[in-house]
Write an enzyme that holds these catalytic residues in place. Structure first.
Site, PDB file in Angstrom:
ATOM      1  N   SER A  90     -39.731  92.514  90.867  1.00 28.66           N
ATOM      2  CA  SER A  90     -40.814  91.706  90.332  1.00 28.66           C
ATOM      3  C   SER A  90     -41.294  90.756  91.418  1.00 28.66           C
ATOM      4  O   SER A  90     -40.498  90.268  92.218  1.00 28.66           O
ATOM      5  CB  SER A  90     -40.305  90.916  89.124  1.00 28.66           C
ATOM      6  OG  SER A  90     -41.085  89.757  88.938  1.00 28.66           O
TER       7      SER A  90
ATOM      8  N   HIS B  75     -33.018 107.590  64.803  1.00 25.56           N
ATOM      9  CA  HIS B  75     -33.740 106.342  64.449  1.00 25.56           C
ATOM     10  C   HIS B  75     -33.332 105.171  65.359  1.00 25.56           C
ATOM     11  O   HIS B  75     -33.335 104.017  64.915  1.00 25.56           O
ATOM     12  CB  HIS B  75     -33.495 105.938  62.989  1.00 25.56           C
ATOM     13  CG  HIS B  75     -33.662 107.048  62.010  1.00 25.56           C
ATOM     14  ND1 HIS B  75     -34.849 107.318  61.373  1.00 25.56           N
ATOM     15  CD2 HIS B  75     -32.773 107.981  61.565  1.00 25.56           C
ATOM     16  CE1 HIS B  75     -34.685 108.364  60.559  1.00 25.56           C
ATOM     17  NE2 HIS B  75     -33.438 108.790  60.663  1.00 25.56           N
TER      18      HIS B  75
ATOM     19  N   GLU C  38     -41.347 104.645  83.874  1.00 25.66           N
ATOM     20  CA  GLU C  38     -42.487 104.154  83.094  1.00 25.66           C
ATOM     21  C   GLU C  38     -43.770 104.903  83.451  1.00 25.66           C
ATOM     22  O   GLU C  38     -44.589 105.215  82.587  1.00 25.66           O
ATOM     23  CB  GLU C  38     -42.665 102.642  83.300  1.00 25.66           C
ATOM     24  CG  GLU C  38     -41.593 101.852  82.585  1.00 25.66           C
ATOM     25  CD  GLU C  38     -41.573 100.370  82.974  1.00 25.66           C
ATOM     26  OE1 GLU C  38     -41.128  99.566  82.152  1.00 25.66           O
ATOM     27  OE2 GLU C  38     -41.991 100.028  84.094  1.00 25.66           O
TER      28      GLU C  38
ATOM     29  N   LYS D 176     -35.210  90.825  88.784  1.00 19.24           N
ATOM     30  CA  LYS D 176     -35.655  92.024  88.072  1.00 19.24           C
ATOM     31  C   LYS D 176     -35.506  93.311  88.886  1.00 19.24           C
ATOM     32  O   LYS D 176     -35.728  93.328  90.084  1.00 19.24           O
ATOM     33  CB  LYS D 176     -37.134  91.886  87.661  1.00 19.24           C
ATOM     34  CG  LYS D 176     -37.424  90.881  86.577  1.00 19.24           C
ATOM     35  CD  LYS D 176     -36.781  91.201  85.229  1.00 19.24           C
ATOM     36  CE  LYS D 176     -37.428  92.377  84.530  1.00 19.24           C
ATOM     37  NZ  LYS D 176     -38.800  92.113  84.096  1.00 19.24           N
TER      38      LYS D 176
END
Ligand code: ARG
Length: 455
Positions: A275, A154, A288, A281
């Site tokens: 970025s 969880h 992804e 970043k």
């Protein structure tokens, strides 16, 4: 065109584009030419064409294959599909014998043959790409046997585990994926050629010879089924979708393990991007996309199943819609697997951060087990330890900061040796049951063994 005789006019231009599949099925050129080489020999053996004609056809087919391989094949607008294109070019190269090649054959048994050959090769490719990722996981696991970090359920810290144990959990998912491709390959390995359009070949073609030439394990027993069946593509697509789903779940974990808030691992620059706006970043785009591309692979499976649902028996042009999903799934997985392999190979593990994320409440189960070993029924031990966890939480202290009196108040079975429970390494080692985190060394040996015994 292959079939103009009974028509008064050519197809509508827009419809011709709608109908044509060459722009995607040219990719099966090698399978198509292999199939035709074998078929020409079968025709010669059945004395439908002469040896000389068979040789001419073979010579021409090799030239056509070579043109495709060199990227030199020039398609014409009338090349409806790969089968038409090869035959048209073959005629240009060798003349008359080319027009005998299709005797007794239909594009229905031809396309089924080509697609099966393509799927068999794709399965072999996936099996090898999967085993590369598996061996990277083994390699990385071998270095992380004693690296402990929180195992989660969880997305909450649950129990300490070895990071190697975590990595190897994906090894076994991939093992099943590899088995699924091996299995899909078995059912793809059935020769449809000789089924003709639907009713069977009338020229006593030796199908056993064709199967041997093309490397098929078996021969289709029913010509109607042979031209209808796309189950083998559905199976390939399911194996691909599930493999991609496993990669997606791995990607998801690694994305948050590498987030600065966790800091358990660091992704190599080679698999991250910056970025355009925020200079600080470093984004996990490779992972992804591995996750993101899963949607299209699942959709490819759905797309084929929907095409097949309720389709009338034998060949219908709807079946031409089988190939784009097949190619897209194969391309996507064949690209994702080596990228995820690269991510694993270049992963830096921050063992200190991992260990620092372990907290004593993750040993509450071990405390209950301590009581069980002293004869307390587990349910009661669970309850007593729950009380201790609450007490420590109220006082804002670690479990090990509670006094022996506190422990004894919860259960008189606690002794001074209870403090030995607060040892993460001992907790992991105790779970030495086959398949447990404490048996990870044995598991790694098993994993390496099953990698060596590839079918
Ligand atoms: N391009 C077709 C396909 O992919 C080949 C088979 C065509 N057969 C036919 N009867 N029109 O399915």
């Amino acid at each position: 065109m292959l079939w103009g005789g009974r028509f008064d006019k050519p197809p509508d231009e827009l419809f011709a584009r709608f109908n044509n599949s060459f722009h995607f099925d040219w990719r099966m050129y090698d399978a198509d030419i292999r199939g035709s080489l074998a078929y020409a020999n079968a025709l010669a053996r059945a004395q439908i064409i002469s040896e000389r004609e068979a040789n001419e056809i073979a010579r021409g087919l090799c030239l056509v294959r070579d043109e495709f391989a060199r990227g030199a094949f020039v398609a014409t607008p009338n090349d409806e599909d790969i089968h038409t294109a090869v035959e048209r070019r073959l005629f240009e190269l060798v003349g008359e014998p080319a027009h005998k090649l299709h005797t007794g054959r239909s594009r229905n048994d031809q396309v089924a043959t080509d697609t099966r050959l393509y799927v068999i090769d794709a399965c072999t490719q996936m099996q090898s790409l999967i085993s590369n990722l598996q061996s990277s996981l083994c390699h990385s696991a071998a270095q992380q046997l004693d690296t402990l970090f929180p195992g989660y359920t969880h997305v909450r810290r649950a129990q300490p585990i070895s990071f190697a144990h975590y990595l190897l959990s994906f090894f076994w998912m991939l093992q099943r994926d590899r088995e699924r491709f091996a299995d899909a390959k078995k059912r793809a390995s059935v020769l449809p050629l000789g089924a003709g359009a639907l009713a069977g070949n009338p020229f006593s073609i030796d199908r056993a010879f064709l199967a041997r030439e093309l490397g098929f394990d078996r021969i289709s027993e029913n010509s109607l089924d042979a031209v209808s069946d796309r189950d083998f593509i559905a199976e390939f697509l399911f194996a691909a979708a599930l493999s991609q789903i496993h990669l997606s779940r791995l990607a998801e974990d690694l994305i948050y393990y590498s987030a600065p808030e966790f800091g358990f691992i660091e992704l190599d620059d080679a698999y991250t991007t910056g970025s355009s706006l925020m200079p600080q970043k470093k984004n996990p785009d490779a992972l992804e996309l591995a996750r993101g591309k899963t949607g299209r692979v699942i959709a490819n499976l759905q797309s084929l199943l929907i095409t097949l649902k309720g389709l009338p028996s034998t060949y219908n042009k709807d079946l031409q819609e089988d190939k784009e999903p097949l190619f897209d799934a194969a391309d996507t997985l064949a690209m994702t697997l080596p990228i995820v392999t690269g991510v694993i190979q270049t992963l830096r593990v921050n063992a200190d951060k991992m260990r620092a994320a372990l907290d004593e409440s993750m040993l509450a189960t071990d405390l209950a087990e301590y009581l069980v070993r002293r004869g307390v029924p587990f349910r009661q031990a669970h309850h007593s330890v729950g009380g201790l966890v609450k007490l420590a939480e109220t006082r804002g202290v670690k479990l090990s900061a509670l006094s022996l009196d506190d422990f004894r108040a919860a259960s008189e079975k606690f002794d001074a040796d209870v403090y030995a429970v607060f040892d993460f390494d001992a907790s992991v080692q105790a779970r030495a049951v086959f398949g447990g985190t404490g048996a990870v060394r044995e598991q790694l040996e098993l994993a390496k063994g099953s990698l060596r015994s590839v079918e």
